[in-house]
Design a protein around this motif. Structure first.
Motif, mmCIF file in Angstrom:
data_model
loop_
_atom_site.group_PDB
_atom_site.id
_atom_site.type_symbol
_atom_site.label_atom_id
_atom_site.label_comp_id
_atom_site.label_asym_id
_atom_site.label_seq_id
_atom_site.Cartn_x
_atom_site.Cartn_y
_atom_site.Cartn_z
ATOM 1 N N VAL A 232 -12.235 31.121 111.727
ATOM 2 C CA VAL A 232 -13.274 30.434 112.509
ATOM 3 C C VAL A 232 -14.645 31.058 112.277
ATOM 4 C CG1 VAL A 232 -14.069 29.957 114.862
ATOM 5 C CG2 VAL A 232 -11.671 29.626 114.261
ATOM 6 N N VAL A 233 -14.723 32.380 112.252
ATOM 7 C CA VAL A 233 -16.007 33.051 112.038
ATOM 8 C C VAL A 233 -16.485 32.852 110.610
ATOM 9 C CG1 VAL A 233 -17.148 35.310 111.966
ATOM 10 C CG2 VAL A 233 -15.614 34.742 113.850
ATOM 11 N N MET A 234 -15.577 32.970 109.640
ATOM 12 C CA MET A 234 -15.965 32.790 108.238
ATOM 13 C C MET A 234 -16.404 31.350 107.981
ATOM 14 S SD MET A 234 -14.019 34.079 104.806
ATOM 15 C CE MET A 234 -12.480 33.232 105.133
ATOM 16 N N ALA A 235 -15.787 30.393 108.676
ATOM 17 C CA ALA A 235 -16.155 28.989 108.491
ATOM 18 C C ALA A 235 -17.546 28.701 109.013
ATOM 19 C CB ALA A 235 -15.137 28.102 109.210
ATOM 20 N N GLY A 236 -17.930 29.375 110.087
ATOM 21 C CA GLY A 236 -19.144 29.016 110.810
ATOM 22 C C GLY A 236 -18.713 28.346 112.094
ATOM 23 N N LEU A 237 -19.227 28.835 113.216
ATOM 24 C CA LEU A 237 -18.718 28.391 114.509
ATOM 25 C C LEU A 237 -18.840 26.876 114.666
ATOM 26 C CD1 LEU A 237 -20.055 31.221 116.844
ATOM 27 C CD2 LEU A 237 -17.822 30.999 115.751
ATOM 28 N N GLY A 238 -17.694 26.241 114.952
ATOM 29 C CA GLY A 238 -17.686 24.808 115.213
ATOM 30 C C GLY A 238 -17.567 23.933 113.990
ATOM 31 N N SER A 239 -17.478 24.481 112.805
ATOM 32 C CA SER A 239 -17.392 23.683 111.582
ATOM 33 C C SER A 239 -15.926 23.443 111.211
ATOM 34 C CB SER A 239 -18.114 24.388 110.437
ATOM 35 O OG SER A 239 -17.910 23.692 109.224
ATOM 36 N N ILE A 240 -15.469 22.201 111.359
ATOM 37 C CA ILE A 240 -14.074 21.890 111.033
ATOM 38 C C ILE A 240 -13.860 21.901 109.521
ATOM 39 C CG2 ILE A 240 -12.212 20.225 111.281
ATOM 40 C CD1 ILE A 240 -13.097 21.535 113.880
ATOM 41 N N SER A 241 -14.791 21.299 108.763
ATOM 42 C CA SER A 241 -14.656 21.321 107.305
ATOM 43 C C SER A 241 -14.755 22.753 106.781
ATOM 44 C CB SER A 241 -15.742 20.450 106.668
ATOM 45 O OG SER A 241 -17.037 20.866 107.090
ATOM 46 N N GLY A 242 -15.627 23.554 107.397
ATOM 47 C CA GLY A 242 -15.707 24.953 107.010
ATOM 48 C C GLY A 242 -14.428 25.702 107.323
ATOM 49 N N PHE A 271 -8.739 41.011 108.608
ATOM 50 C CA PHE A 271 -9.693 41.866 109.321
ATOM 51 C C PHE A 271 -10.798 42.352 108.372
ATOM 52 C CE2 PHE A 271 -6.037 42.230 112.191
ATOM 53 C CZ PHE A 271 -6.664 41.971 113.408
ATOM 54 N N ALA A 272 -10.430 42.668 107.122
ATOM 55 C CA ALA A 272 -11.431 43.107 106.151
ATOM 56 C C ALA A 272 -12.433 41.985 105.866
ATOM 57 C CB ALA A 272 -10.747 43.548 104.855
ATOM 58 N N MET A 273 -11.931 40.757 105.701
ATOM 59 C CA MET A 273 -12.817 39.628 105.436
ATOM 60 C C MET A 273 -13.677 39.316 106.657
ATOM 61 S SD MET A 273 -10.309 37.116 103.233
ATOM 62 C CE MET A 273 -11.608 35.929 102.868
ATOM 63 N N LEU A 274 -13.092 39.452 107.871
ATOM 64 C CA LEU A 274 -13.858 39.210 109.099
ATOM 65 C C LEU A 274 -15.032 40.175 109.201
ATOM 66 C CD1 LEU A 274 -14.245 37.849 111.843
ATOM 67 C CD2 LEU A 274 -12.584 39.448 112.802
ATOM 68 N N LEU A 275 -14.783 41.458 108.945
ATOM 69 C CA LEU A 275 -15.861 42.451 108.996
ATOM 70 C C LEU A 275 -16.890 42.193 107.906
ATOM 71 C CD1 LEU A 275 -13.746 45.686 109.690
ATOM 72 C CD2 LEU A 275 -15.160 44.397 111.308
ATOM 73 N N GLY A 276 -16.435 41.792 106.723
ATOM 74 C CA GLY A 276 -17.346 41.508 105.632
ATOM 75 C C GLY A 276 -18.261 40.325 105.935
ATOM 76 N N VAL A 277 -17.698 39.269 106.515
ATOM 77 C CA VAL A 277 -18.507 38.088 106.857
ATOM 78 C C VAL A 277 -19.532 38.435 107.927
ATOM 79 C CG1 VAL A 277 -18.425 35.816 107.948
ATOM 80 C CG2 VAL A 277 -16.781 36.413 106.177
ATOM 81 N N LEU A 278 -19.112 39.186 108.946
ATOM 82 C CA LEU A 278 -20.039 39.564 110.016
ATOM 83 C C LEU A 278 -21.182 40.423 109.485
ATOM 84 C CD1 LEU A 278 -17.546 40.353 112.930
ATOM 85 C CD2 LEU A 278 -19.091 38.390 112.736
ATOM 86 N N ALA A 279 -20.902 41.222 108.462
ATOM 87 C CA ALA A 279 -21.938 42.100 107.914
ATOM 88 C C ALA A 279 -22.880 41.352 106.972
ATOM 89 C CB ALA A 279 -21.285 43.273 107.175
ATOM 90 N N VAL A 280 -22.358 40.425 106.170
ATOM 91 C CA VAL A 280 -23.156 39.784 105.113
ATOM 92 C C VAL A 280 -23.715 38.430 105.546
ATOM 93 C CG1 VAL A 280 -23.085 38.877 102.760
ATOM 94 C CG2 VAL A 280 -21.843 40.975 103.342
ATOM 95 N N ARG A 281 -22.879 37.597 106.176
ATOM 96 C CA ARG A 281 -23.318 36.243 106.555
ATOM 97 C C ARG A 281 -22.737 35.909 107.929
ATOM 98 N NH1 ARG A 281 -25.559 31.740 104.285
ATOM 99 N NH2 ARG A 281 -24.825 29.732 105.062
ATOM 100 N N PRO A 282 -23.349 36.406 109.012
ATOM 101 C CA PRO A 282 -22.786 36.227 110.361
ATOM 102 C C PRO A 282 -22.631 34.772 110.775
ATOM 103 C CG PRO A 282 -24.567 37.842 110.365
ATOM 104 C CD PRO A 282 -24.584 37.206 109.025
ATOM 105 N N GLN A 283 -23.472 33.876 110.231
ATOM 106 C CA GLN A 283 -23.357 32.463 110.606
ATOM 107 C C GLN A 283 -22.212 31.753 109.897
ATOM 108 O OE1 GLN A 283 -25.568 33.784 108.592
ATOM 109 N NE2 GLN A 283 -26.578 32.301 107.270
ATOM 110 N N GLY A 284 -21.537 32.421 108.980
ATOM 111 C CA GLY A 284 -20.399 31.817 108.283
ATOM 112 C C GLY A 284 -20.820 30.913 107.138
ATOM 113 N N LEU A 285 -19.821 30.300 106.493
ATOM 114 C CA LEU A 285 -20.082 29.473 105.323
ATOM 115 C C LEU A 285 -20.886 28.223 105.667
ATOM 116 C CD1 LEU A 285 -16.547 29.683 103.655
ATOM 117 C CD2 LEU A 285 -18.610 30.938 103.018
ATOM 118 N N LEU A 286 -20.475 27.509 106.735
ATOM 119 C CA LEU A 286 -21.136 26.254 107.112
ATOM 120 C C LEU A 286 -21.536 26.303 108.567
ATOM 121 C CD1 LEU A 286 -18.682 23.755 105.321
ATOM 122 C CD2 LEU A 286 -20.851 24.641 104.457
ATOM 123 N N GLY A 287 -22.024 27.445 109.025
ATOM 124 C CA GLY A 287 -22.295 27.646 110.447
ATOM 125 C C GLY A 287 -23.494 26.881 110.946
ATOM 126 N N ARG A 288 -23.493 26.675 112.270
ATOM 127 C CA ARG A 288 -24.619 25.989 112.904
ATOM 128 C C ARG A 288 -25.728 26.968 113.231
ATOM 129 N NH1 ARG A 288 -23.420 26.240 118.982
ATOM 130 N NH2 ARG A 288 -21.337 27.074 119.166
#
Length: 288
Positions: A232-242, A271-288
């Motif tokens: 969910v975090v990597m996708a971007g909050l609320g993005s179903i396609s993400g 967990f490693a990917m979750l920490l990586g996403v939060l550090a590099v792109r907190p809004q996720g791939l397709l986040g709002r």
């Protein structure tokens, strides 16, 4: 090379399954900002409901998942109403106290499952479980293909519902500007309650897929809390396609690590990917 290609194929199938078990959280946490840490426990509870119907009445697991979906919709309505009346309506620290609330629900669900079914693993029976298709040197379990097809359909249907229907657009609107929706005469609380019911209802099908893919046990929710929140975090909050894209990335990564380094490393990937996403792109791939 063939071994790596097989890992990628199985990873895509696994990723679509991860999307199915995460789309509900994408709605409840991503769109509604509800700290729903009990989501994996709801998922495991649905699996045991499917197991009970399959064991007692020999109902196909997927049909059993459909049968319990209305019950989980009502369960979701009640859970959100209690959360809203107890925490969300009372102040700005609702999220912190809400985490404790949902952790408590998860713990209660785990204890109730143990009291009713014990600690042993449970599985279901169906004609497509235990068989596999061979493609050249690859052998793919049919249960994985069934989970892939149903998970993909479930994710697409939910995305269409949220983007094309009146209630779906209302759910997205309440996620963007709750106060503006209130000024237009709508009741944001009822919309959020309905959305939470939808997010919980889809767990009926997701729970069926969970027990189709592998046997379940009462503490299995602990293995999925990292995976679902990572998706969910990597996708971007609320993005179903993400969510679908992020789940496939996680599935492929886990499958490759499992193939090259062994099963003990795979659970750490989420967990490693979750920490990586939060550090590099907190809004996720397709986040709002």
């Amino acid at each position: 090379m063939d071994l790596l290609l097989g890992a990628v194929v199985l990873g895509v199938l696994l990723g679509c399954f991860y999307a199915a078990v995460s789309v509900g959280l994408s709605v409840s946490f991503g769109l509604l900002d509800v700290p729903h840490v009990a989501h994996p426990a709801f998922l495991v509870l649905a699996s045991y409901g499917v197991f009970q119907l399959n064991e007692s009445y020999d109902i196909d697991p997927l049909l059993a998942g459909l049968a319990i979906t209305p019950l989980f919709f009502v369960f979701g309505l009640l859970a959100y109403r209690v959360y809203y009346e107890t925490f969300e309506r009372r102040g700005s620290d609702a999220a912190v106290r809400g985490i404790a609330f949902f952790f408590g629900i998860a713990f209660i669900i785990e204890v109730l499952i143990i009291l009713q079914f014990g600690v042993d693993q449970r599985s279901v029976s169906a004609t497509y479980i235990g068989k596999s298709w061979r493609f050249g040197e690859f052998r793919i379990p049919i249960r994985q293909l069934v989970a892939f097809a149903v998970a993909l359909a479930l994710t697409v249907l939910l995305a269409v519902y949220l983007s094309k229907t009146f209630m779906g657009r209302a759910i997205r609107a309440v996620a963007q500007d709750e106060e503006a929706l209130r000024l237009m005469g709508a009741n944001p609380v009822r919309i959020k309650q309905f959305a939470f019911g939808i997010a919980t209802a889809v767990l009926g099908i997701a729970g069926a897929l969970l027990i189709i893919v592998a046997p379940v046990e009462p503490t299995l929710d602990r293995a999925y809390i990292g995976r679902t929140f990572c998706v969910v975090v990597m996708a971007g909050l609320g993005s179903i396609s993400g969510t679908l894209i992020a789940a496939i990335i996680l599935g492929v990564a886990e499958s490759i690590v499992l193939t090259l380094f062994g099963a003990s490393w795979a659970p750490a990937i989420s967990f490693a990917m979750l920490l990586g996403v939060l550090a590099v792109r907190p809004q996720g791939l397709l986040g709002r």
